[in-house]
Design an enzyme around this catalytic site. Structure first.
Site, PDB file in Angstrom:
ATOM      1  N   PRO A   1      -0.156  -3.103  27.346  1.00  0.00           N
ATOM      2  CA  PRO A   1       0.817  -4.070  26.805  1.00  0.00           C
ATOM      3  C   PRO A   1       0.296  -4.933  25.655  1.00  0.00           C
ATOM      4  O   PRO A   1       1.073  -5.676  25.075  1.00  0.00           O
ATOM      5  CB  PRO A   1       1.141  -4.943  28.022  1.00  0.00           C
ATOM      6  CG  PRO A   1      -0.104  -4.890  28.857  1.00  0.00           C
ATOM      7  CD  PRO A   1      -0.680  -3.506  28.669  1.00  0.00           C
TER       8      PRO A   1
ATOM      9  N   ASP B   1       0.748   3.257  20.921  1.00  0.00           N
ATOM     10  CA  ASP B   1       0.882   3.577  22.352  1.00  0.00           C
ATOM     11  C   ASP B   1       2.223   4.267  22.547  1.00  0.00           C
ATOM     12  O   ASP B   1       3.157   4.062  21.767  1.00  0.00           O
ATOM     13  CB  ASP B   1       0.808   2.302  23.220  1.00  0.00           C
ATOM     14  CG  ASP B   1       0.435   2.601  24.671  1.00  0.00           C
ATOM     15  OD1 ASP B   1       1.192   3.327  25.347  1.00  0.00           O
ATOM     16  OD2 ASP B   1      -0.626   2.133  25.111  1.00  0.00           O
TER      17      ASP B   1
ATOM     18  N   LYS C   1     -12.371   6.801  30.630  1.00  0.00           N
ATOM     19  CA  LYS C   1     -11.754   6.544  31.941  1.00  0.00           C
ATOM     20  C   LYS C   1     -11.866   7.799  32.781  1.00  0.00           C
ATOM     21  O   LYS C   1     -11.343   8.846  32.396  1.00  0.00           O
ATOM     22  CB  LYS C   1     -10.280   6.161  31.750  1.00  0.00           C
ATOM     23  CG  LYS C   1     -10.118   4.824  31.040  1.00  0.00           C
ATOM     24  CD  LYS C   1      -8.659   4.577  30.670  1.00  0.00           C
ATOM     25  CE  LYS C   1      -8.524   3.299  29.900  1.00  0.00           C
ATOM     26  NZ  LYS C   1      -8.257   2.138  30.740  1.00  0.00           N
TER      27      LYS C   1
HETATM   28  C1  LIG Z   1      -5.186   0.645  30.351  1.00  0.00           C
HETATM   29  S1  LIG Z   1      -3.801   0.765  29.381  1.00  0.00           S
HETATM   30  C2  LIG Z   1      -4.347  -0.035  27.922  1.00  0.00           C
HETATM   31  C3  LIG Z   1      -4.423  -1.521  28.016  1.00  0.00           C
HETATM   32  C4  LIG Z   1      -4.571  -2.177  26.669  1.00  0.00           C
HETATM   33  N1  LIG Z   1      -5.862  -1.884  26.046  1.00  0.00           N
HETATM   34  C5  LIG Z   1      -4.435  -3.676  26.739  1.00  0.00           C
HETATM   35  O1  LIG Z   1      -5.380  -4.378  26.391  1.00  0.00           O
HETATM   36  O2  LIG Z   1      -3.365  -4.164  27.139  1.00  0.00           O
HETATM   37  C6  LIG Z   1      -3.769   2.441  28.935  1.00  0.00           C
HETATM   38  C7  LIG Z   1      -2.700   2.797  27.949  1.00  0.00           C
HETATM   39  O3  LIG Z   1      -2.942   4.099  27.435  1.00  0.00           O
HETATM   40  C8  LIG Z   1      -1.677   4.574  27.024  1.00  0.00           C
HETATM   41  N2  LIG Z   1      -1.765   6.005  26.693  1.00  0.00           N
HETATM   42  C9  LIG Z   1      -2.003   7.055  27.510  1.00  0.00           C
HETATM   43  N3  LIG Z   1      -2.014   8.194  26.782  1.00  0.00           N
HETATM   44  C10 LIG Z   1      -1.806   7.841  25.493  1.00  0.00           C
HETATM   45  C11 LIG Z   1      -1.714   8.569  24.278  1.00  0.00           C
HETATM   46  N4  LIG Z   1      -1.855   9.893  24.258  1.00  0.00           N
HETATM   47  N5  LIG Z   1      -1.491   7.888  23.138  1.00  0.00           N
HETATM   48  C12 LIG Z   1      -1.357   6.543  23.153  1.00  0.00           C
HETATM   49  N6  LIG Z   1      -1.423   5.814  24.271  1.00  0.00           N
HETATM   50  C13 LIG Z   1      -1.644   6.448  25.434  1.00  0.00           C
HETATM   51  C14 LIG Z   1      -0.770   4.215  28.170  1.00  0.00           C
HETATM   52  O4  LIG Z   1       0.587   4.224  27.780  1.00  0.00           O
HETATM   53  C15 LIG Z   1      -1.297   2.819  28.530  1.00  0.00           C
HETATM   54  O5  LIG Z   1      -0.494   1.829  27.916  1.00  0.00           O
END
Ligand SMILES: C[S@@+](CC[C@H](N)C(=O)[O-])C[C@H]1O[C@@H](n2cnc3c(N)ncnc32)[C@H](O)[C@@H]1O
Length: 330
Positions: free
Chosen positions: A204, A222, A293
């Protein structure tokens, strides 16, 4: 939410290994819940072997220290010290240096009594922007009632390798921002006003909030939207899409590279490695901070490939879960 991990537990060793008597050695404090990962990374099996012994979440080896991502703190210069009484234990530590942090595994009460006789060491949360402490902080533990193990030099200047921050629960939309605060504090560098940052997997918006608050220009990507408060920040552009769809050759050139690439994308580390290799090969970015991750199984092979990228570091932040943070600064 990830479930709290239950760590490996070995019976506490009783015999002091002979090599501990014959010079300095290394201690690795496993990141909480990741002793198995640390032992695998170090190529060690089981609780003890010819050159290593495990005491709780501490792994002592006869070998010199090597980089270990799953160690929260590494005791670079561990040695065995006679400690037949509480007073003698405290005196031996004070004779070496002022600042010590105990990592008790056994004899918690006796450890506390020794600690009372040592100069106080503050473990207060720091305000983001303050530099990391520069005073050396040693680490010690009681082996038994006659011996302690102490290392005046450690890789981390923080107690147990765990920096803490005065949190901002109002502005940040997720607690992920603490990973960036910790990274910038540990490396002593952060994006400067006007620098261009790509934030992949930004929703977010915790990381985007940190970067934009520093005055950087943020291109945030994202599949999910940003918190509207973060998306409305003056220096933030958001694109709904995949971070893997961004072509480095189009986004930047070797003459005009992106300043920083951040990734906190929830994706397989192997896939992230391929993406980072493309950016490196294109010479399209200077600095990288990426979260690896892991799923149920830890992908050690990919972690090793990241660690092998020249000039980079791989570490477990206090604010990482089943993750490692890869950092390359140039
Ligand atoms: C742990 S959250 C990130 C939190 C963010 N760094 C913050 O500080 O709020 C992981 C994010 O990776 C995104 N995500 C997963 N695969 C993705 C992709 N192929 N491209 C862009 N975003 C991706 C998900 O939608 C999710 O919002």
């Amino acid at each position: 939410m990830q479930a709290e991990r239950v760590d490996l537990q070995f019976p506490l060793p009783t015999e002091l290994p002979g090599w501990m008597h014959s010079g300095t050695f290394t201690g690795y404090q496993a990141a909480s819940g990741f002793l198995r990962e640390l032992l695998d990374e170090l190529g060690l099996s089981g609780a003890s072997g010819p050159g290593h012994v495990v005491l709780g979440d501490l792994v002592f080896t006869v070998n010199r220290a090597k980089p270990a991502g799953w160690a929260q703190n590494t005791w670079l210069d561990a040695r065995l010290i006679p400690a037949p009484s509480i007073g003698q234990a405290a005196k031996a530590l004070k004779d070496m240096q002022r600042n010590w942090w105990v990592h008790p595994v056994r004899l918690a009460r006796r450890s506390a009594l020794v600690t009372e006789k040592l100069p106080k060491v503050s473990a207060r949360p720091q305000v983001f922007g303050e530099p990391a402490p520069t005073a050396p902080l040693g680490a010690w533990t009681l082996w038994n009632e006659g011996w302690l193990i102490a290392s005046p030099a450690c890789t981390s200047p923080y107690p147990d390798g765990l920096p803490q921050f005065v949190e901002d629960r109002e502005s940040a939309p997720s607690r992920a921002y603490l990973k960036l605060w910790e990274t910038f504090t540990l490396v002593g560098v952060a994006p400067k006003p006007g620098e261009l940052c790509l934030d992949l997997g930004s929703s977010p918006g915790g990381w985007t909030w940190v970067l934009a608050s520093l005055g950087a220009r943020v291109f945030s990507v994202d599949k999910a939207p940003l918190d509207p408060r973060i998306g409305a920040m003056r220096n933030v552009d958001h694109c709904l899409g995949s971070g893997f769809g961004l072509d480095p050759a189009i986004a930047a050139t070797p003459e005009k590279p992106v300043d920083w690439l951040f990734s906190d994308m929830a994706c397989y580390p192997e896939r992230l490695l391929t993406l980072i290799q493309r950016w490196l090969d294109a010479g399209a970015c200077r600095n990288f901070v990426c979260t690896l991750k892991f799923q149920a199984e830890t992908d050690h092979e990919t972690a090793r490939a990241f660690a092998a990228i020249s000039g980079s570091r791989l570490l477990h932040l206090a604010h990482n879960k089943h993750e490692l943070t890869w950092i390359l600064l140039r």
